[in-house]
Design a protein around this motif. Structure first.
Motif, PDB file in Angstrom:
ATOM      1  N   GLN A   1      -0.099  24.776  -2.845  1.00 29.71           N
ATOM      2  CA  GLN A   1       0.930  24.056  -2.109  1.00 29.71           C
ATOM      3  C   GLN A   1       1.290  22.765  -2.845  1.00 29.71           C
ATOM      4  OE1 GLN A   1       2.796  24.641   0.759  1.00 29.71           O
ATOM      5  NE2 GLN A   1       3.789  22.750   0.070  1.00 29.71           N
ATOM      6  N   SER A   2       2.567  22.574  -3.094  1.00 29.27           N
ATOM      7  CA  SER A   2       3.029  21.355  -3.757  1.00 29.27           C
ATOM      8  C   SER A   2       3.013  20.187  -2.782  1.00 29.27           C
ATOM      9  CB  SER A   2       4.448  21.570  -4.297  1.00 29.27           C
ATOM     10  OG  SER A   2       4.971  20.357  -4.812  1.00 29.27           O
ATOM     11  N   LEU A   3       2.533  19.035  -3.252  1.00 34.06           N
ATOM     12  CA  LEU A   3       2.528  17.817  -2.446  1.00 34.06           C
ATOM     13  C   LEU A   3       3.051  16.676  -3.311  1.00 34.06           C
ATOM     14  CD1 LEU A   3      -0.121  16.471   0.004  1.00 34.06           C
ATOM     15  CD2 LEU A   3       0.725  14.982  -1.804  1.00 34.06           C
ATOM     16  N   VAL A   4       4.145  16.063  -2.881  1.00 32.55           N
ATOM     17  CA  VAL A   4       4.733  14.928  -3.606  1.00 32.55           C
ATOM     18  C   VAL A   4       4.231  13.642  -2.963  1.00 32.55           C
ATOM     19  CG1 VAL A   4       6.837  13.787  -4.358  1.00 32.55           C
ATOM     20  CG2 VAL A   4       6.779  16.291  -4.165  1.00 32.55           C
ATOM     21  N   PHE A   5       3.486  12.856  -3.747  1.00 32.59           N
ATOM     22  CA  PHE A   5       2.926  11.606  -3.259  1.00 32.59           C
ATOM     23  C   PHE A   5       3.729  10.439  -3.820  1.00 32.59           C
ATOM     24  CE2 PHE A   5       0.216   7.891  -3.870  1.00 32.59           C
ATOM     25  CZ  PHE A   5      -0.314   7.717  -2.600  1.00 32.59           C
ATOM     26  N   CYS A   6       4.139   9.537  -2.942  1.00 32.68           N
ATOM     27  CA  CYS A   6       4.960   8.390  -3.338  1.00 32.68           C
ATOM     28  C   CYS A   6       4.148   7.108  -3.220  1.00 32.68           C
ATOM     29  CB  CYS A   6       6.204   8.297  -2.454  1.00 32.68           C
ATOM     30  SG  CYS A   6       7.430   7.064  -2.972  1.00 32.68           S
ATOM     31  N   TYR A   7       4.258   6.259  -4.261  1.00 35.04           N
ATOM     32  CA  TYR A   7       3.599   4.957  -4.168  1.00 35.04           C
ATOM     33  C   TYR A   7       4.435   3.886  -4.834  1.00 35.04           C
ATOM     34  CZ  TYR A   7       1.615   5.457  -8.978  1.00 35.04           C
ATOM     35  OH  TYR A   7       1.424   5.612 -10.337  1.00 35.04           O
ATOM     36  N   GLU A   8       4.071   2.643  -4.531  1.00 33.36           N
ATOM     37  CA  GLU A   8       4.915   1.512  -4.886  1.00 33.36           C
ATOM     38  C   GLU A   8       5.079   1.343  -6.397  1.00 33.36           C
ATOM     39  OE1 GLU A   8       5.729  -2.998  -3.229  1.00 33.36           O
ATOM     40  OE2 GLU A   8       3.982  -1.872  -2.589  1.00 33.36           O
ATOM     41  N   ASP A   9       6.282   0.913  -6.789  1.00 33.13           N
ATOM     42  CA  ASP A   9       6.599   0.754  -8.214  1.00 33.13           C
ATOM     43  C   ASP A   9       6.235  -0.637  -8.734  1.00 33.13           C
ATOM     44  OD1 ASP A   9       8.513  -0.587  -6.780  1.00 33.13           O
ATOM     45  OD2 ASP A   9      10.244   0.281  -7.817  1.00 33.13           O
ATOM     46  N   LYS A  10       5.277  -1.294  -8.068  1.00 37.76           N
ATOM     47  CA  LYS A  10       4.775  -2.588  -8.520  1.00 37.76           C
ATOM     48  C   LYS A  10       3.285  -2.480  -8.793  1.00 37.76           C
ATOM     49  CE  LYS A  10       8.097  -5.360  -5.860  1.00 37.76           C
ATOM     50  NZ  LYS A  10       8.241  -6.358  -4.763  1.00 37.76           N
ATOM     51  N   ASN A  11       2.806  -3.357  -9.679  1.00 31.77           N
ATOM     52  CA  ASN A  11       1.381  -3.413  -9.975  1.00 31.77           C
ATOM     53  C   ASN A  11       0.648  -4.030  -8.781  1.00 31.77           C
ATOM     54  OD1 ASN A  11      -0.672  -3.344 -12.482  1.00 31.77           O
ATOM     55  ND2 ASN A  11      -1.106  -5.133 -11.231  1.00 31.77           N
ATOM     56  N   ILE A  12      -0.149  -3.238  -8.083  1.00 30.05           N
ATOM     57  CA  ILE A  12      -0.935  -3.732  -6.953  1.00 30.05           C
ATOM     58  C   ILE A  12      -2.391  -3.331  -7.214  1.00 30.05           C
ATOM     59  CG2 ILE A  12      -1.222  -3.758  -4.454  1.00 30.05           C
ATOM     60  CD1 ILE A  12       1.629  -2.905  -4.162  1.00 30.05           C
ATOM     61  N   ALA A  13      -3.031  -4.144  -8.028  1.00 32.42           N
ATOM     62  CA  ALA A  13      -4.410  -3.852  -8.410  1.00 32.42           C
ATOM     63  C   ALA A  13      -5.349  -4.115  -7.227  1.00 32.42           C
ATOM     64  CB  ALA A  13      -4.800  -4.722  -9.598  1.00 32.42           C
ATOM     65  N   PRO A  14      -6.427  -3.332  -7.094  1.00 32.42           N
ATOM     66  CA  PRO A  14      -6.844  -2.249  -7.993  1.00 32.42           C
ATOM     67  C   PRO A  14      -6.278  -0.888  -7.599  1.00 32.42           C
ATOM     68  CG  PRO A  14      -8.534  -2.611  -6.361  1.00 32.42           C
ATOM     69  CD  PRO A  14      -7.452  -3.609  -6.058  1.00 32.42           C
ATOM     70  N   MET A  15      -5.433  -0.848  -6.557  1.00 29.03           N
ATOM     71  CA  MET A  15      -4.965   0.440  -6.053  1.00 29.03           C
ATOM     72  C   MET A  15      -4.036   1.137  -7.034  1.00 29.03           C
ATOM     73  SD  MET A  15      -5.637  -1.905  -3.622  1.00 29.03           S
ATOM     74  CE  MET A  15      -4.128  -2.666  -3.019  1.00 29.03           C
ATOM     75  N   PHE A  16      -2.981   0.416  -7.451  1.00 28.77           N
ATOM     76  CA  PHE A  16      -1.965   0.984  -8.339  1.00 28.77           C
ATOM     77  C   PHE A  16      -1.752   0.036  -9.510  1.00 28.77           C
ATOM     78  CE2 PHE A  16      -0.276   1.802  -3.879  1.00 28.77           C
ATOM     79  CZ  PHE A  16      -0.966   2.999  -3.731  1.00 28.77           C
ATOM     80  N   LEU A  17      -1.776   0.558 -10.729  1.00 24.51           N
ATOM     81  CA  LEU A  17      -1.533  -0.265 -11.905  1.00 24.51           C
ATOM     82  C   LEU A  17      -0.217   0.137 -12.560  1.00 24.51           C
ATOM     83  CD1 LEU A  17      -5.041  -0.586 -13.625  1.00 24.51           C
ATOM     84  CD2 LEU A  17      -4.055  -1.908 -11.742  1.00 24.51           C
ATOM     85  N   GLY A  18       0.375  -0.811 -13.275  1.00 23.41           N
ATOM     86  CA  GLY A  18       1.643  -0.548 -13.949  1.00 23.41           C
ATOM     87  C   GLY A  18       2.826  -0.858 -13.061  1.00 23.41           C
ATOM     88  N   ASP A  19       3.991  -1.002 -13.685  1.00 20.93           N
ATOM     89  CA  ASP A  19       5.230  -1.287 -12.961  1.00 20.93           C
ATOM     90  C   ASP A  19       6.274  -0.237 -13.289  1.00 20.93           C
ATOM     91  OD1 ASP A  19       4.810  -4.022 -11.656  1.00 20.93           O
ATOM     92  OD2 ASP A  19       4.222  -4.451 -13.714  1.00 20.93           O
ATOM     93  N   GLY A  20       7.283  -0.151 -12.442  1.00 20.95           N
ATOM     94  CA  GLY A  20       8.378   0.779 -12.693  1.00 20.95           C
ATOM     95  C   GLY A  20       8.044   2.180 -12.240  1.00 20.95           C
ATOM     96  N   GLN A  21       8.843   3.137 -12.699  1.00 18.38           N
ATOM     97  CA  GLN A  21       8.722   4.516 -12.233  1.00 18.38           C
ATOM     98  C   GLN A  21       7.730   5.350 -13.028  1.00 18.38           C
ATOM     99  OE1 GLN A  21      12.724   6.067 -12.143  1.00 18.38           O
ATOM    100  NE2 GLN A  21      13.282   4.862 -10.340  1.00 18.38           N
ATOM    101  N   ASN A  22       7.239   4.824 -14.160  1.00 17.82           N
ATOM    102  CA  ASN A  22       6.297   5.584 -14.974  1.00 17.82           C
ATOM    103  C   ASN A  22       4.930   5.690 -14.295  1.00 17.82           C
ATOM    104  OD1 ASN A  22       8.163   5.985 -17.045  1.00 17.82           O
ATOM    105  ND2 ASN A  22       7.611   4.074 -18.059  1.00 17.82           N
TER     106      ASN A  22
END
Length: 264
Positions: A25-46
């Motif tokens: 089953q395909s699941l598309v997960f969306c998360y913020e396009d800003k660096n919010i360490a330690p949860m999400f690193l990097g900026d932009g859509q990459n």
């Protein structure tokens, strides 16, 4: 008896073949396009291939562990992620609970509708941080004092209801690192920091030698849940609970702590 056995074997073979070759089953997960360490690193859509952030790394491990789901990732502004979840353009996000969000997202709840914190991806405690002088003054503060302390708050953080009544003059910054820089230089007296992960004391404050420490206990403890769009959950109820069950058994704290240590 021989015919019945052959029929049973034939049906079992068909079921095995269907299972073996069925698409996950395909699941598309969306998360913020800003660096919010330690949860999400990097900026932009990459989507970073190396060190994407603790929350993404955990979901990647979930993806590898469960053969019946295939997770893909997209990055967008946070409000757009929530909007796309509501209209089923994405299938999941990680979100804390806010009143009203249950109208557009499905949280792990029991039969009485009570949130099940053991199914959360993360449990974070947030603390005020400052130097020794701020600690002493904070202990003796009086509520009626007007704007007694200057605090640097990164955009998007805000103060919870318990702190809104406190005597703060708020200095908003673009990022967490900028807030820490202002505290290090003495421009502000306080800031906020992630100070606890699953009950373990941590810190992401990068500057040493200036005696900046958190004030315990945390002023806020929040849980980040993997939440699904209503349509995805209705169509994949069993799979949704299978993912929540996996998360409840996974030791996420070491992953978050590992990222915090690399950020300092």
């Amino acid at each position: 008896m021989r015919i019945n056995s052959l029929v049973y074997f034939f049906i079992a073979s068909l079921m095995f073949t269907a299972t073996a070759f069925s698409k996950p089953q395909s699941l598309v997960f969306c998360y913020e396009d800003k660096n919010i360490a330690p949860m999400f690193l990097g900026d932009g859509q990459n989507i970073p291939t190396d060190k994407p952030g603790a929350s993404i790394e955990i979901l990647q491990q979930l993806d590898l562990a469960l053969p019946n789901v295939a997770i893909s990732f997209v990055r967008k502004p946070w409000r757009r992620c929530l909007n796309d979840l509501e209209f089923n353009r994405v299938n999941a996000v990680i979100a804390s609970y806010r009143k009203g969000r249950e109208n557009v997202a499905v949280y792990p709840v029991d039969e009485q509708g009570k949130l099940q914190d053991n199914y959360a991806v993360s449990e974070f405690g947030s603390c005020l941080i400052g130097r020794y002088k701020f600690h002493k003054e904070w202990e003796t503060r009086e509520v009626f004092q007007n704007k007694a302390f200057t605090i640097a708050i990164p955009n998007g953080y805000g103060l919870n209801s318990a702190l809104k009544e406190e005597p703060f003059f708020i200095h908003n910054t673009f990022s967490k690192s900028k807030a820490f820089e202002l505290l290090d230089k003495g421009v502000v007296q306080a800031s906020v920091d992630l100070c606890q992960v699953d009950g373990l004391k941590v810190s992401s404050y990068p500057y040493e030698g200036n005696n900046v420490k958190p004030i315990y206990p945390p002023y806020e403890t929040s849980h980040g849940y993997l939440v699904f769009s209503k349509k995805f959950y209705e169509e994949n109820n069993t799979l949704s609970w299978e993912m929540w069950e996996w998360l409840s058994k996974f030791e996420s704290a070491p992953v978050y702590i590992k990222y915090l240590q690399t950020l300092k």
